[in-house]
Write a protein that holds these residues in place. Sequence first.
Motif, short mmCIF file in Angstrom:
data_model
loop_
_atom_site.label_atom_id
_atom_site.label_comp_id
_atom_site.label_asym_id
_atom_site.label_seq_id
_atom_site.Cartn_x
_atom_site.Cartn_y
_atom_site.Cartn_z
N LEU A 28 2.78 14.66 2.71
CA LEU A 28 3.51 15.87 3.07
C LEU A 28 4.96 15.54 3.38
N SER A 29 5.87 16.30 2.78
CA SER A 29 7.30 16.07 3.00
C SER A 29 7.88 17.06 4.00
N GLY A 30 7.40 18.28 4.04
CA GLY A 30 7.94 19.29 4.96
C GLY A 30 7.47 20.67 4.58
N TYR A 31 8.21 21.68 5.05
CA TYR A 31 7.83 23.07 4.84
C TYR A 31 9.06 23.86 4.39
N ASN A 32 8.85 24.88 3.55
CA ASN A 32 9.88 25.85 3.21
C ASN A 32 9.57 27.16 3.92
N VAL A 33 10.61 27.80 4.46
CA VAL A 33 10.47 29.08 5.15
C VAL A 33 11.20 30.15 4.35
N THR B 129 0.83 -1.21 0.00
CA THR B 129 0.00 0.00 0.00
C THR B 129 0.86 1.26 0.00
N VAL B 130 0.48 2.23 -0.83
CA VAL B 130 1.08 3.57 -0.82
C VAL B 130 -0.05 4.59 -0.91
N SER B 131 0.19 5.80 -0.41
CA SER B 131 -0.85 6.83 -0.39
C SER B 131 -0.27 8.18 -0.76
N ALA B 132 -1.13 9.06 -1.30
CA ALA B 132 -0.72 10.41 -1.64
C ALA B 132 -1.95 11.28 -1.84
N VAL B 133 -1.72 12.60 -1.82
CA VAL B 133 -2.74 13.59 -2.13
C VAL B 133 -2.27 14.37 -3.34
N PRO B 134 -2.97 14.31 -4.47
CA PRO B 134 -2.49 15.00 -5.67
C PRO B 134 -2.57 16.51 -5.54
N GLY B 135 -1.68 17.19 -6.29
CA GLY B 135 -1.68 18.65 -6.31
C GLY B 135 -0.82 19.23 -5.21
N ARG B 136 -0.71 20.56 -5.21
CA ARG B 136 0.08 21.24 -4.20
C ARG B 136 -0.56 21.10 -2.82
N PRO B 137 0.26 21.09 -1.78
CA PRO B 137 -0.31 21.14 -0.43
C PRO B 137 -1.04 22.47 -0.22
#
Length: 443
Positions: free
Chosen positions: A341-346, A306-314
């Motif tokens: 979600l992989s992380g955040y850019n500041v 099983t793998v999961s994802a949400v398409p498009g930009r966060p």
Amino acid sequence: MKAAVKNKSEKGSLISFVALILSFLLMEMSIYAVNCNLHFEWTYDNANTPTLQGYRIYQGATQIAQIANSATKATDLVVDVVEGSNTFTMTAYDTNNNESLHSNEFPLDFQDPPAYPTGVASSNIGQTSITVSWAANTESDLAGYRIYRSTGVGAYSRIASTTTSVRTYTNTGLTPSTTYNYKVIAYDTTDANNDTAADFITYLAACSSISATTSANAVPAVLTGVAINDSANNSLVISWNRNNESDLAGYNIYRSIAGAAYVRLNSTVIAPAALSYTNTGLTQGTSYSYQVCAIDNASQEGARTTVSAVPGRPVTPQGLAAASGNRQVTLSWTSNKESDLSGYNVYLNSGSGSSTNVALNKTYTKNKVAGNGALLNGITTGFVDFDSFDQGGNFVVNLGQTYNISKIGLKFFDVLTSQRYYRYTVEVSANGTTYTQVINKSS
């Protein structure tokens, strides 16, 4: 049926008293009988009634049997009981059909068994294992489930029991290329737990069964390297490594939308050489889960990955807040919910408008001595130690490329004396050789 038996008795003549029933019991005690075998025994003083002809047995107000007088004061009856309370009495009658009063009542309480579970099915059939599953029962007094198995045309025997919350069972240690039959029953809190009772055997025989045959060959191996790539706003790409079984037919891929049941996407088996699948037409912000497995020429599937994802930009992080400190700023925000979600850019904006800190993380020299490769000591501190810069000298920042600069902001601060420096000049160069003064704060 399971019964609670209570008996009372009196002894006397035919006219004013009733027959004495010494015992009243069930031949087989089990909750699983629709018809229940009841054994009646009684005693009666025939000398008091020389014209005694026999006895009558009543269930409630209904006569269910008439027994001729004999030396044996006993009989077995198959009684159609109802769920709840059932009462039984006896009378004696003579040659003129005169009937005595009824004996004291013998109450028996019966409970019907739970309904047979529905949706019984087999899955994950391998060389030595079969998984059986079923739908949930809804009885309020449900205690669990029992699984029975037979091989070929053999008799059924219990192989497992589960609680009310467990509705699957994997039967392991089986023989390859062998057909197994399964039945699943539910049991409640009044269960007698007697698999050898005659009425239970009748009950189990009426339960429908499923059959499954273990495979002759091993099922395909679990796929490796299964990954998902959010390559576009409305599509996802699922990829995997090739399986090397000689009897490999290809691959199947299943999808679940926002936690719903998995549905197979490919109408035909995906070819062995095709190691990816692109699912298009998706909705941005919706969670999609995929299961991928190999399938062989005998239509046997391997275990799914099983793998999961949400398409498009966060979505844009919410609740952004800043707290100032000693030469630093602490940022906080509400966590995003995307499964991929992989992380955040500041990003840092050092002033009003759309200015950019182009000097961030650039190499520099001071008094012609190379610095440590960063003008700012990380994102949060916003300062750099100039050492003995107060003794005069040059501080050169290499921006790495040519920028159109509309504003330059500098703050020089002595941490030892807590004083700011206000005298400086700023020169810029596009080639590192010819400098032009743009700011003069030397006086």
